[in-house]
Scaffold this motif. Structure first.
Motif, PDB file in Angstrom:
ATOM      1  N   LEU A   4      99.920   9.723  -9.070  1.00  0.00           N
ATOM      2  CA  LEU A   4      98.661   9.902  -8.732  1.00  0.00           C
ATOM      3  C   LEU A   4      98.111  11.292  -9.154  1.00  0.00           C
ATOM      4  O   LEU A   4      96.941  11.512  -9.675  1.00  0.00           O
ATOM      5  N   LEU A   5      99.249  12.414  -8.989  1.00  0.00           N
ATOM      6  CA  LEU A   5      98.534  13.741  -9.290  1.00  0.00           C
ATOM      7  C   LEU A   5      98.197  14.178 -10.942  1.00  0.00           C
ATOM      8  O   LEU A   5      97.751  15.156 -11.521  1.00  0.00           O
ATOM      9  N   ASP A   6      98.796  12.937 -11.795  1.00  0.00           N
ATOM     10  CA  ASP A   6      98.650  13.088 -13.205  1.00  0.00           C
ATOM     11  C   ASP A   6      97.367  12.115 -13.722  1.00  0.00           C
ATOM     12  O   ASP A   6      97.095  12.044 -14.752  1.00  0.00           O
ATOM     13  N   ASP A   7      96.747  11.663 -12.563  1.00  0.00           N
ATOM     14  CA  ASP A   7      95.700  10.990 -13.015  1.00  0.00           C
ATOM     15  C   ASP A   7      94.272  11.877 -13.090  1.00  0.00           C
ATOM     16  O   ASP A   7      93.777  12.187 -12.096  1.00  0.00           O
ATOM     17  N   VAL A   8      93.900  12.358 -14.362  1.00  0.00           N
ATOM     18  CA  VAL A   8      92.871  13.043 -14.603  1.00  0.00           C
ATOM     19  C   VAL A   8      91.732  12.667 -13.697  1.00  0.00           C
ATOM     20  O   VAL A   8      90.865  13.362 -13.167  1.00  0.00           O
ATOM     21  N   ALA A   9      91.307  11.174 -13.793  1.00  0.00           N
ATOM     22  CA  ALA A   9      89.959  10.915 -13.206  1.00  0.00           C
ATOM     23  C   ALA A   9      89.986  10.914 -11.791  1.00  0.00           C
ATOM     24  O   ALA A   9      89.050  11.476 -11.066  1.00  0.00           O
ATOM     25  N   LEU A  10      91.126  10.815 -11.157  1.00  0.00           N
ATOM     26  CA  LEU A  10      91.316  10.785  -9.634  1.00  0.00           C
ATOM     27  C   LEU A  10      91.100  12.426  -9.411  1.00  0.00           C
ATOM     28  O   LEU A  10      90.521  12.697  -8.382  1.00  0.00           O
ATOM     29  N   MET A  11      92.103  13.017 -10.057  1.00  0.00           N
ATOM     30  CA  MET A  11      91.760  14.622  -9.905  1.00  0.00           C
ATOM     31  C   MET A  11      90.188  15.352 -10.002  1.00  0.00           C
ATOM     32  O   MET A  11      90.006  16.139  -9.132  1.00  0.00           O
TER      33      MET A  11
END
Length: 174
Positions: A4-11
Motif C-alpha cells: 500500500l505504501l507504493d500506491d501513489v494515489a493512496l499516499m
C-alpha cells in the motif's frame, strides 16, 4: 500486489488528509483489527505525521479489543467481533483512550478463512468517532469487499481514509 505504501494515489490521499488535519488543528487515532496496523503505517509514513497522528491501536484479538479499547466483552459475545456494535465501541474506545479528535476503527474477515453463516469473507465494518462539544458522535459502515485478503484489506484502508478525510474536512479544532 504492491505494498500500500507504493500506491501513489493512496499516499496522495493520506497527504490530503494530513493537510486538512494540520489546517484544522486536529489529530486522529486508529483502532485496527483486520488491517493489522496498515492504516497507522500509511499515516506515519509521512514525515511530520506526529503533528496530526496521535496513536494507533492494533486490537486483533477480542481480548485486545476489551483491554485496550474498553469494548464490552458482552458486545463481542452477543454480536461477534465483526459487527456494527463492536466497531462503534472500538471507534469510541480509541477516542476515549487517546487525545485525538477523530478516530477510525475497522474489524472484518479478510480471509481466506474465518467466514461464518451471515458473515462472509470480505465483510468489514468501519467506524468513525469524533467529539462534538461534550458529546461523542459515531457512525459505522458495512462493506463486503471482493477479492483476496490483500484486496479486502486494501479496499478497507482506502475507504476508511476517504471517509476520515471527509469527516476531518467538516470538523474544526476543539
Amino acid at each position: 500486489m504492491p505494498l500500500l505504501l507504493d500506491d501513489v494515489a493512496l499516499m496522495e490521499r493520506v497527504s490530503d488528509l494530513a493537510d486538512v488535519l494540520r489546517a484544522r488543528g486536529l489529530r486522529i487515532t486508529t483502532a485496527e483489527s483486520c488491517t493489522g496496523g496498515l492504516i497507522a503505517a500509511l499515516c506515519t509514513s509521512l514525515a511530520g505525521s506526529s503533528d496530526w497522528f496521535e496513536r494507533g491501536f492494533v486490537t486483533y484479538s477480542n481480548a485486545a479489543k476489551a483491554e485496550a479499547l474498553g469494548v464490552d466483552a458482552a458486545l463481542i459475545t452477543t454480536h461477534g467481533a465483526v459487527s456494527e456494535a463492536v466497531v462503534l465501541a472500538m471507534a469510541r474506545g480509541a477516542l476515549t483512550h487517546s487525545a485525538a479528535d477523530l478516530s477510525l476503527a475497522v474489524t472484518g474477515i479478510a480471509g481466506p478463512g474465518g467466514a461464518t453463516p451471515g458473515k462472509p469473507v470480505g465483510l468489514v465494518w468501519l467506524g468513525w468517532a469524533w467529539r462534538e462539544g461534550a458529546e461523542m458522535k459515531a457512525e459505522a459502515d458495512r462493506q463486503v469487499w471482493p477479492g483476496d485478503r490483500t484486496a479486502v484489506r486494501s479496499a478497507t484502508v482506502q475507504w476508511g481514509l476517504e471517509r476520515l478525510l471527509a469527516l476531518a474536512a467538516g470538523r474544526s479544532a476543539r
